[in-house]
Write a protein that holds these residues in place. Sequence first.
Motif, PDB file in Angstrom:
ATOM      1  N   LEU A   4       2.015  31.019   0.941  1.00 52.98           N
ATOM      2  CA  LEU A   4       2.935  31.387   2.005  1.00 52.98           C
ATOM      3  C   LEU A   4       2.217  31.287   3.338  1.00 52.98           C
ATOM      4  N   VAL A   5       2.841  30.626   4.293  1.00 53.17           N
ATOM      5  CA  VAL A   5       2.245  30.456   5.616  1.00 53.17           C
ATOM      6  C   VAL A   5       3.209  30.999   6.656  1.00 53.17           C
ATOM      7  N   GLU A   6       2.767  32.036   7.349  1.00 52.48           N
ATOM      8  CA  GLU A   6       3.577  32.654   8.394  1.00 52.48           C
ATOM      9  C   GLU A   6       3.262  32.014   9.744  1.00 52.48           C
ATOM     10  N   SER A   7       4.272  31.896  10.585  1.00 50.93           N
ATOM     11  CA  SER A   7       4.082  31.344  11.918  1.00 50.93           C
ATOM     12  C   SER A   7       5.138  31.899  12.848  1.00 50.93           C
ATOM     13  N   GLY A   8       4.963  31.629  14.139  1.00 48.98           N
ATOM     14  CA  GLY A   8       5.964  32.022  15.118  1.00 48.98           C
ATOM     15  C   GLY A   8       5.611  33.237  15.955  1.00 48.98           C
ATOM     16  N   GLY A   9       4.489  33.871  15.646  1.00 52.94           N
ATOM     17  CA  GLY A   9       4.085  35.033  16.416  1.00 52.94           C
ATOM     18  C   GLY A   9       3.623  34.646  17.808  1.00 52.94           C
ATOM     19  N   VAL A  93       0.401  42.566  12.890  1.00 57.13           N
ATOM     20  CA  VAL A  93       0.342  41.301  12.162  1.00 57.13           C
ATOM     21  C   VAL A  93       1.470  41.335  11.137  1.00 57.13           C
ATOM     22  N   TYR A  94       2.268  40.282  11.109  1.00 54.39           N
ATOM     23  CA  TYR A  94       3.429  40.220  10.235  1.00 54.39           C
ATOM     24  C   TYR A  94       3.133  39.279   9.066  1.00 54.39           C
ATOM     25  N   TYR A  95       3.510  39.727   7.877  1.00 57.67           N
ATOM     26  CA  TYR A  95       3.271  38.980   6.654  1.00 57.67           C
ATOM     27  C   TYR A  95       4.569  38.848   5.865  1.00 57.67           C
ATOM     28  N   CYS A  96       4.714  37.749   5.149  1.00 52.83           N
ATOM     29  CA  CYS A  96       5.833  37.638   4.212  1.00 52.83           C
ATOM     30  C   CYS A  96       5.306  37.734   2.788  1.00 52.83           C
ATOM     31  N   SER A  97       6.210  38.007   1.871  1.00 49.94           N
ATOM     32  CA  SER A  97       5.809  38.193   0.489  1.00 49.94           C
ATOM     33  C   SER A  97       6.986  37.946  -0.447  1.00 49.94           C
ATOM     34  N   PHE A 107       4.877  40.421  -5.135  1.00 51.18           N
ATOM     35  CA  PHE A 107       4.041  39.553  -5.962  1.00 51.18           C
ATOM     36  C   PHE A 107       3.134  38.718  -5.093  1.00 51.18           C
ATOM     37  N   GLY A 108       1.970  38.360  -5.665  1.00 52.13           N
ATOM     38  CA  GLY A 108       1.135  37.337  -5.082  1.00 52.13           C
ATOM     39  C   GLY A 108       0.204  37.840  -3.997  1.00 52.13           C
ATOM     40  N   SER A 109      -0.614  36.904  -3.541  1.00 49.74           N
ATOM     41  CA  SER A 109      -1.593  37.209  -2.501  1.00 49.74           C
ATOM     42  C   SER A 109      -0.935  37.202  -1.132  1.00 49.74           C
ATOM     43  N   TRP A 110      -1.582  37.889  -0.209  1.00 45.92           N
ATOM     44  CA  TRP A 110      -1.114  37.865   1.171  1.00 45.92           C
ATOM     45  C   TRP A 110      -1.558  36.576   1.848  1.00 45.92           C
ATOM     46  N   GLY A 111      -0.726  36.089   2.753  1.00 44.44           N
ATOM     47  CA  GLY A 111      -1.127  34.977   3.596  1.00 44.44           C
ATOM     48  C   GLY A 111      -1.961  35.477   4.760  1.00 44.44           C
ATOM     49  N   GLN A 112      -2.151  34.605   5.749  1.00 43.47           N
ATOM     50  CA  GLN A 112      -2.985  34.999   6.887  1.00 43.47           C
ATOM     51  C   GLN A 112      -2.209  35.840   7.896  1.00 43.47           C
ATOM     52  N   GLY A 113      -0.905  35.836   7.790  1.00 45.66           N
ATOM     53  CA  GLY A 113      -0.072  36.599   8.714  1.00 45.66           C
ATOM     54  C   GLY A 113       0.043  35.911  10.064  1.00 45.66           C
ATOM     55  N   THR A 114       0.914  36.464  10.896  1.00 47.16           N
ATOM     56  CA  THR A 114       1.078  35.963  12.258  1.00 47.16           C
ATOM     57  C   THR A 114       1.117  37.162  13.204  1.00 47.16           C
ATOM     58  N   GLN A 115       0.337  37.080  14.277  1.00 46.50           N
ATOM     59  CA  GLN A 115       0.195  38.195  15.196  1.00 46.50           C
ATOM     60  C   GLN A 115       1.365  38.244  16.175  1.00 46.50           C
ATOM     61  N   VAL A 116       1.967  39.419  16.288  1.00 44.49           N
ATOM     62  CA  VAL A 116       2.995  39.679  17.287  1.00 44.49           C
ATOM     63  C   VAL A 116       2.469  40.756  18.217  1.00 44.49           C
ATOM     64  N   THR A 117       2.451  40.450  19.497  1.00 42.40           N
ATOM     65  CA  THR A 117       2.000  41.416  20.496  1.00 42.40           C
ATOM     66  C   THR A 117       3.087  41.582  21.540  1.00 42.40           C
ATOM     67  N   VAL A 118       3.533  42.818  21.718  1.00 44.22           N
ATOM     68  CA  VAL A 118       4.601  43.121  22.668  1.00 44.22           C
ATOM     69  C   VAL A 118       4.005  43.953  23.794  1.00 44.22           C
ATOM     70  N   SER A 119       4.068  43.431  24.997  1.00 43.99           N
ATOM     71  CA  SER A 119       3.522  44.137  26.150  1.00 43.99           C
ATOM     72  C   SER A 119       4.603  44.970  26.822  1.00 43.99           C
ATOM     73  N   SER A 120       4.180  46.079  27.392  1.00 47.60           N
ATOM     74  CA  SER A 120       5.155  46.979  28.040  1.00 47.60           C
ATOM     75  C   SER A 120       5.347  46.616  29.506  1.00 47.60           C
TER      76      SER A 120
END
Length: 120
Positions: A4-9, A93-97, A107-120
Amino acid sequence: QVQLVESGGGLVQAGGSLRLSCAASGRTLSNYAMSWYRQAPGKERELVAVISTGGGSTNYADSVKGRFTISRDNAKNTVYLQMNSLKPEDTAVYYCSRSRWPGTIRFGSWGQGTQVTVSS
């Protein structure tokens, strides 16, 4: 073996939107419920959203209800998380599973995740 490959962060201002994608290779995702998790610094990983195999049912954490939408395209073997009205506390960091409905088993291993940073 499913990968699983996460993207879009990225970095976004409070009130903004992002759309995360989770692409799979190695096995079809259509037989699995799918979940999005997130892990903020110093906190445990938490379940954010779950979608059933066909996409007809979804569940959300109370903290994101009404702001996030999980969806899937089984033909593309991809799951999405549309995030609107983002808040600084959504920073993580957001991960899918792969999961079993209603999402309490994964189930399964975690991917690398994708970082989401929200500034105030």
